[in-house]
Motif scaffolding. Structure first.
Motif, PDB file in Angstrom:
ATOM      1  N   UNK A  46      -1.862  -6.891   0.947  1.00 28.26           N
ATOM      2  CA  UNK A  46      -0.486  -6.397   0.909  1.00 28.26           C
ATOM      3  C   UNK A  46      -0.188  -5.711  -0.422  1.00 28.26           C
ATOM      4  N   UNK A  47      -0.655  -6.304  -1.510  1.00 23.31           N
ATOM      5  CA  UNK A  47      -0.417  -5.717  -2.825  1.00 23.31           C
ATOM      6  C   UNK A  47      -1.198  -4.416  -3.019  1.00 23.31           C
ATOM      7  N   UNK A  48      -2.463  -4.419  -2.641  1.00 25.46           N
ATOM      8  CA  UNK A  48      -3.306  -3.232  -2.836  1.00 25.46           C
ATOM      9  C   UNK A  48      -2.843  -2.055  -1.980  1.00 25.46           C
ATOM     10  N   UNK A  49      -2.438  -2.346  -0.744  1.00 20.66           N
ATOM     11  CA  UNK A  49      -2.067  -1.275   0.185  1.00 20.66           C
ATOM     12  C   UNK A  49      -0.563  -1.072   0.271  1.00 20.66           C
ATOM     13  N   UNK A  50       0.206  -1.769  -0.576  1.00 21.14           N
ATOM     14  CA  UNK A  50       1.661  -1.639  -0.631  1.00 21.14           C
ATOM     15  C   UNK A  50       2.298  -1.796   0.752  1.00 21.14           C
ATOM     16  N   UNK A  51       1.969  -2.925   1.384  1.00 19.19           N
ATOM     17  CA  UNK A  51       2.512  -3.271   2.694  1.00 19.19           C
ATOM     18  C   UNK A  51       3.116  -4.666   2.612  1.00 19.19           C
ATOM     19  N   UNK A  52       4.055  -4.996   3.505  1.00 22.71           N
ATOM     20  CA  UNK A  52       4.607  -6.357   3.494  1.00 22.71           C
ATOM     21  C   UNK A  52       3.586  -7.365   4.015  1.00 22.71           C
ATOM     22  N   UNK A  53       3.613  -8.564   3.474  1.00 26.03           N
ATOM     23  CA  UNK A  53       2.694  -9.614   3.925  1.00 26.03           C
ATOM     24  C   UNK A  53       2.868  -9.900   5.408  1.00 26.03           C
ATOM     25  N   UNK A  77       0.041   6.198   9.771  1.00 23.52           N
ATOM     26  CA  UNK A  77       0.470   5.967   8.389  1.00 23.52           C
ATOM     27  C   UNK A  77      -0.394   4.893   7.731  1.00 23.52           C
ATOM     28  N   UNK A  78      -0.711   3.833   8.480  1.00 20.24           N
ATOM     29  CA  UNK A  78      -1.577   2.778   7.942  1.00 20.24           C
ATOM     30  C   UNK A  78      -2.956   3.334   7.623  1.00 20.24           C
ATOM     31  N   UNK A  79      -3.514   4.108   8.542  1.00 21.20           N
ATOM     32  CA  UNK A  79      -4.844   4.685   8.322  1.00 21.20           C
ATOM     33  C   UNK A  79      -4.847   5.592   7.095  1.00 21.20           C
ATOM     34  N   UNK A  80      -3.814   6.414   6.932  1.00 19.42           N
ATOM     35  CA  UNK A  80      -3.722   7.296   5.763  1.00 19.42           C
ATOM     36  C   UNK A  80      -3.685   6.491   4.467  1.00 19.42           C
ATOM     37  N   UNK A  81      -2.903   5.415   4.469  1.00 19.71           N
ATOM     38  CA  UNK A  81      -2.767   4.588   3.266  1.00 19.71           C
ATOM     39  C   UNK A  81      -4.089   3.917   2.906  1.00 19.71           C
ATOM     40  N   UNK A  82      -4.789   3.401   3.918  1.00 22.70           N
ATOM     41  CA  UNK A  82      -6.050   2.705   3.665  1.00 22.70           C
ATOM     42  C   UNK A  82      -7.140   3.684   3.244  1.00 22.70           C
ATOM     43  N   UNK A  83      -7.209   4.836   3.897  1.00 23.83           N
ATOM     44  CA  UNK A  83      -8.202   5.858   3.531  1.00 23.83           C
ATOM     45  C   UNK A  83      -7.956   6.326   2.097  1.00 23.83           C
ATOM     46  N   UNK A  84      -6.695   6.499   1.727  1.00 21.74           N
ATOM     47  CA  UNK A  84      -6.379   6.903   0.351  1.00 21.74           C
ATOM     48  C   UNK A  84      -6.858   5.842  -0.640  1.00 21.74           C
ATOM     49  N   UNK A  85      -6.649   4.551  -0.311  1.00 21.89           N
ATOM     50  CA  UNK A  85      -7.101   3.471  -1.192  1.00 21.89           C
ATOM     51  C   UNK A  85      -8.624   3.498  -1.318  1.00 21.89           C
ATOM     52  N   UNK A  86      -9.327   3.693  -0.203  1.00 20.07           N
ATOM     53  CA  UNK A  86     -10.795   3.714  -0.216  1.00 20.07           C
ATOM     54  C   UNK A  86     -11.290   4.866  -1.078  1.00 20.07           C
ATOM     55  N   UNK A  87     -10.648   6.011  -1.002  1.00 14.71           N
ATOM     56  CA  UNK A  87     -11.050   7.164  -1.826  1.00 14.71           C
ATOM     57  C   UNK A  87     -10.884   6.863  -3.310  1.00 14.71           C
ATOM     58  N   UNK A  88      -9.816   6.170  -3.658  1.00 16.59           N
ATOM     59  CA  UNK A  88      -9.553   5.851  -5.058  1.00 16.59           C
ATOM     60  C   UNK A  88     -10.459   4.747  -5.587  1.00 16.59           C
ATOM     61  N   UNK A  89     -10.829   3.789  -4.719  1.00 15.55           N
ATOM     62  CA  UNK A  89     -11.575   2.621  -5.175  1.00 15.55           C
ATOM     63  C   UNK A  89     -12.995   2.519  -4.634  1.00 15.55           C
TER      64      UNK A  89
END
Length: 90
Positions: A46-53, A77-89
């Protein structure tokens, strides 16, 4: 949407990592007892992907290291957020 990951309870530090193969690993300091590690994994995601628990639910693997979690919300929207996180990390 579902996400598969490997959990590591009682780790030295809390971290979410993505391997070169795209496998997620959630290291949490919480012990694997009374659902504490599952709660810590959900808090980390939730913290890493900025989503509610409340968007997360453990579908499979509540008592094991291999877990499948469902994430409620708009799939694109969830897929975009997670893919963006994977690209960064990743």
């Amino acid at each position: 949407m579902t996400v598969e990951l490997r959990a590591q309870p009682r780790a030295r530090r809390t971290a979410l990592e993505c391997s070169a193969q795209g496998t997620l690993k959630a290291a949490v300091t919480a012990p694997a007892e009374d659902g504490k590690a599952n709660a810590a994994v959900i808090a980390l995601l939730a913290a890493e992907w900025r989503l509610p628990r409340s968007a997360f639910d453990v579908m499979r693997g509540a008592a094991g290291r291999g877990k499948v979690l469902s994430i409620s919300g708009e799939p694109a929207a969830l897929a975009d957020r997670i893919v963006e996180w994977v690209r960064e990390h990743g």
